[in-house]
Scaffold this motif. Structure first.
Motif, PDB file in Angstrom:
ATOM      1  N   ALA A 133       0.984  -0.939   0.306  1.00 29.94           N
ATOM      2  CA  ALA A 133      -0.128   0.344   0.093  1.00 29.94           C
ATOM      3  C   ALA A 133       0.658   1.173   0.086  1.00 29.94           C
ATOM      4  O   ALA A 133       0.462   2.555   0.515  1.00 29.94           O
ATOM      5  N   ASN A 134       2.344   0.981  -0.827  1.00 28.48           N
ATOM      6  CA  ASN A 134       2.769   2.316  -0.320  1.00 28.48           C
ATOM      7  C   ASN A 134       2.579   3.073  -2.374  1.00 28.48           C
ATOM      8  O   ASN A 134       2.247   2.472  -3.011  1.00 28.48           O
ATOM      9  N   VAL A 135       2.845   4.226  -1.665  1.00 32.23           N
ATOM     10  CA  VAL A 135       2.651   5.318  -3.355  1.00 32.23           C
ATOM     11  C   VAL A 135       3.503   5.900  -3.460  1.00 32.23           C
ATOM     12  O   VAL A 135       4.099   5.889  -2.367  1.00 32.23           O
ATOM     13  N   LEU A 136       4.217   6.270  -4.424  1.00 32.57           N
ATOM     14  CA  LEU A 136       5.439   7.006  -5.102  1.00 32.57           C
ATOM     15  C   LEU A 136       5.114   7.566  -5.665  1.00 32.57           C
ATOM     16  O   LEU A 136       4.074   7.724  -6.923  1.00 32.57           O
ATOM     17  N   ALA A 137       4.556   9.324  -5.418  1.00 29.99           N
ATOM     18  CA  ALA A 137       4.095  10.153  -6.524  1.00 29.99           C
ATOM     19  C   ALA A 137       4.715  10.317  -7.718  1.00 29.99           C
ATOM     20  O   ALA A 137       6.327  11.102  -7.050  1.00 29.99           O
ATOM     21  N   VAL A 138       5.435  10.714  -9.690  1.00 32.92           N
ATOM     22  CA  VAL A 138       6.386  10.684  -9.804  1.00 32.92           C
ATOM     23  C   VAL A 138       5.704  11.823 -10.237  1.00 32.92           C
ATOM     24  O   VAL A 138       4.144  11.717 -11.322  1.00 32.92           O
ATOM     25  N   GLU A 139       6.452  12.888 -11.135  1.00 29.57           N
ATOM     26  CA  GLU A 139       5.909  13.650 -12.515  1.00 29.57           C
ATOM     27  C   GLU A 139       6.763  13.827 -12.938  1.00 29.57           C
ATOM     28  O   GLU A 139       8.466  13.688 -12.566  1.00 29.57           O
ATOM     29  N   ILE A 140       6.909  14.313 -14.152  1.00 28.25           N
ATOM     30  CA  ILE A 140       7.342  13.680 -15.300  1.00 28.25           C
ATOM     31  C   ILE A 140       6.611  14.278 -16.929  1.00 28.25           C
ATOM     32  O   ILE A 140       5.249  14.575 -16.759  1.00 28.25           O
ATOM     33  N   ASP A 141       7.862  14.963 -17.104  1.00 24.09           N
ATOM     34  CA  ASP A 141       7.376  15.816 -18.087  1.00 24.09           C
ATOM     35  C   ASP A 141       6.920  15.200 -19.839  1.00 24.09           C
ATOM     36  O   ASP A 141       8.395  15.032 -20.115  1.00 24.09           O
ATOM     37  N   LEU A 142       5.589  14.843 -20.464  1.00 24.57           N
ATOM     38  CA  LEU A 142       5.684  14.822 -21.499  1.00 24.57           C
ATOM     39  C   LEU A 142       5.341  15.187 -22.238  1.00 24.57           C
ATOM     40  O   LEU A 142       3.862  15.080 -21.977  1.00 24.57           O
ATOM     41  N   GLN A 143       5.540  15.376 -23.418  1.00 22.39           N
ATOM     42  CA  GLN A 143       3.804  15.535 -24.955  1.00 22.39           C
ATOM     43  C   GLN A 143       3.451  14.570 -25.326  1.00 22.39           C
ATOM     44  O   GLN A 143       1.691  14.660 -24.653  1.00 22.39           O
ATOM     45  N   GLU A 144       3.406  13.247 -24.948  1.00 19.32           N
ATOM     46  CA  GLU A 144       3.090  12.279 -25.296  1.00 19.32           C
ATOM     47  C   GLU A 144       3.399  10.929 -24.644  1.00 19.32           C
ATOM     48  O   GLU A 144       4.733  10.737 -24.172  1.00 19.32           O
ATOM     49  N   TRP A 145       2.533  10.212 -24.251  1.00 20.73           N
ATOM     50  CA  TRP A 145       2.688   9.006 -23.137  1.00 20.73           C
ATOM     51  C   TRP A 145       4.316   8.090 -23.792  1.00 20.73           C
ATOM     52  O   TRP A 145       4.786   7.340 -23.156  1.00 20.73           O
ATOM     53  N   GLU A 146       4.129   8.272 -25.360  1.00 17.90           N
ATOM     54  CA  GLU A 146       4.909   7.047 -25.390  1.00 17.90           C
ATOM     55  C   GLU A 146       5.793   7.568 -25.587  1.00 17.90           C
ATOM     56  O   GLU A 146       7.725   6.962 -25.280  1.00 17.90           O
ATOM     57  N   ASP A 147       6.951   9.340 -24.848  1.00 15.52           N
ATOM     58  CA  ASP A 147       7.482   9.813 -24.694  1.00 15.52           C
ATOM     59  C   ASP A 147       8.300   9.156 -23.261  1.00 15.52           C
ATOM     60  O   ASP A 147       9.876   9.166 -22.943  1.00 15.52           O
ATOM     61  N   ILE A 148       7.572   8.013 -22.502  1.00 13.43           N
ATOM     62  CA  ILE A 148       7.614   8.142 -20.933  1.00 13.43           C
ATOM     63  C   ILE A 148       9.321   6.951 -21.338  1.00 13.43           C
ATOM     64  O   ILE A 148       9.873   6.783 -20.814  1.00 13.43           O
ATOM     65  N   TYR A 149       9.416   6.049 -22.131  1.00 14.02           N
ATOM     66  CA  TYR A 149      10.599   5.530 -22.675  1.00 14.02           C
ATOM     67  C   TYR A 149      12.085   6.416 -22.206  1.00 14.02           C
ATOM     68  O   TYR A 149      12.787   5.864 -22.167  1.00 14.02           O
ATOM     69  N   ILE A 150      12.352   7.937 -22.931  1.00  6.44           N
ATOM     70  CA  ILE A 150      13.485   8.377 -22.913  1.00  6.44           C
ATOM     71  C   ILE A 150      13.055   9.802 -22.371  1.00  6.44           C
ATOM     72  O   ILE A 150      13.760  10.670 -22.480  1.00  6.44           O
ATOM     73  N   THR A 151      12.242  10.050 -21.244  1.00  5.58           N
ATOM     74  CA  THR A 151      12.002  10.730 -20.440  1.00  5.58           C
ATOM     75  C   THR A 151      12.345  10.320 -19.194  1.00  5.58           C
ATOM     76  O   THR A 151      11.607   9.249 -18.510  1.00  5.58           O
ATOM     77  N   THR A 152      12.970  11.130 -17.708  1.00  4.34           N
ATOM     78  CA  THR A 152      13.127  10.609 -16.350  1.00  4.34           C
ATOM     79  C   THR A 152      11.823  11.770 -15.581  1.00  4.34           C
ATOM     80  O   THR A 152      12.469  12.955 -16.513  1.00  4.34           O
ATOM     81  N   GLY A 153      11.625  11.741 -14.388  1.00  4.28           N
ATOM     82  CA  GLY A 153      10.848  12.317 -13.486  1.00  4.28           C
ATOM     83  C   GLY A 153      11.471  12.609 -12.855  1.00  4.28           C
ATOM     84  O   GLY A 153      12.560  11.907 -11.734  1.00  4.28           O
ATOM     85  N   LEU A 154      11.002  12.765 -11.534  1.00  9.83           N
ATOM     86  CA  LEU A 154      11.187  13.356 -10.259  1.00  9.83           C
ATOM     87  C   LEU A 154      10.482  12.856  -8.995  1.00  9.83           C
ATOM     88  O   LEU A 154       8.875  13.149  -9.497  1.00  9.83           O
ATOM     89  N   VAL A 155      10.457  12.607  -8.037  1.00 17.32           N
ATOM     90  CA  VAL A 155       9.337  12.425  -6.812  1.00 17.32           C
ATOM     91  C   VAL A 155       8.989  13.144  -6.660  1.00 17.32           C
ATOM     92  O   VAL A 155       9.414  13.958  -5.796  1.00 17.32           O
ATOM     93  N   SER A 156       7.622  13.484  -6.676  1.00 23.13           N
ATOM     94  CA  SER A 156       7.405  14.596  -5.920  1.00 23.13           C
ATOM     95  C   SER A 156       6.357  14.014  -4.745  1.00 23.13           C
ATOM     96  O   SER A 156       5.792  15.003  -3.267  1.00 23.13           O
ATOM     97  N   ALA A 157       5.760  12.794  -4.566  1.00 19.32           N
ATOM     98  CA  ALA A 157       5.775  12.535  -2.425  1.00 19.32           C
ATOM     99  C   ALA A 157       5.892  11.582  -2.908  1.00 19.32           C
ATOM    100  O   ALA A 157       6.192  10.476  -3.693  1.00 19.32           O
ATOM    101  N   LYS A 158       5.781  11.088  -1.846  1.00 18.97           N
ATOM    102  CA  LYS A 158       5.501   9.167  -1.201  1.00 18.97           C
ATOM    103  C   LYS A 158       4.469   9.442   0.094  1.00 18.97           C
ATOM    104  O   LYS A 158       4.966   9.953   0.813  1.00 18.97           O
TER     105      LYS A 158
END
Length: 163
Positions: A133-158
């Motif tokens: 039941a732990n949650v890690l929130a990741v904020e990531i800048d993506l123009q399209e969801w397909e870009d998820i393979y080439i972009t990293t984000g930041l932990v915004s909350a946990k």
């Protein structure tokens, strides 16, 4: 476009009974409490969740429904994706990359070790093992969801309430 990925491990489960499949394992009473508390935490920390993507395993379904109730997300709109059951990070990334483009925030409820590895890959950080039941929130800048393979984000909350 800024997007949020809320990575959640299913809540605490019973050990399997003899001849019970892993897929059929259910939440313990403590697991039910964990999922509800996680839902409250999500409601208090995030305005809206657009999409809920969940493993079809019983424990993940139960976790997602309990959380959905607390965040006012219609359980009829939960998407159960068979490919999420015990998926590794590559399969989790594929499922995320296929999200509809209008989705800005997604709650992903799945299983370890894949979700912890996904969190590490999305943040390029050594993230601790996600407990039930732990949650890690990741904020990531993506123009399209397909870009998820080439972009990293930041932990915004946990939410590590249940560690």
């Amino acid at each position: 476009m800024q997007r949020k990925i809320l990575i959640c491990r299913h809540a605490e489960t019973f050990e399997p009974y003899p001849f019970q499949s892993d897929f059929e394992r259910e939440l313990t009473p403590n697991g039910t409490k964990q999922a509800r508390a996680t839902g409250v935490w999500l409601r208090e920390n995030f305005n809206k969740i657009d999409y809920c993507l969940v493993s079809p395993a019983k424990r993940a379904q139960a976790t997602a429904r309990l959380i959905a109730d607390k965040i006012y997300f219609d359980t009829e709109n939960i998407t159960y994706e068979p490919d999420l059951y015990n998926a590794q990070e590559k399969q989790l990334l594929k499922c995320l990359s296929n999200l509809p483009q209008h989705v800005k925030s997604v709650l992903l409820v799945a299983h370890n070790p894949g979700i912890t590895r996904l969190a590490r890959e999305l943040t390029d950080r050594m993230v601790g093992y996600l407990e039930p039941a732990n949650v890690l929130a990741v904020e990531i800048d993506l123009q399209e969801w397909e870009d998820i393979y080439i972009t990293t984000g930041l932990v915004s909350a946990k939410n590590m309430l249940h560690a």
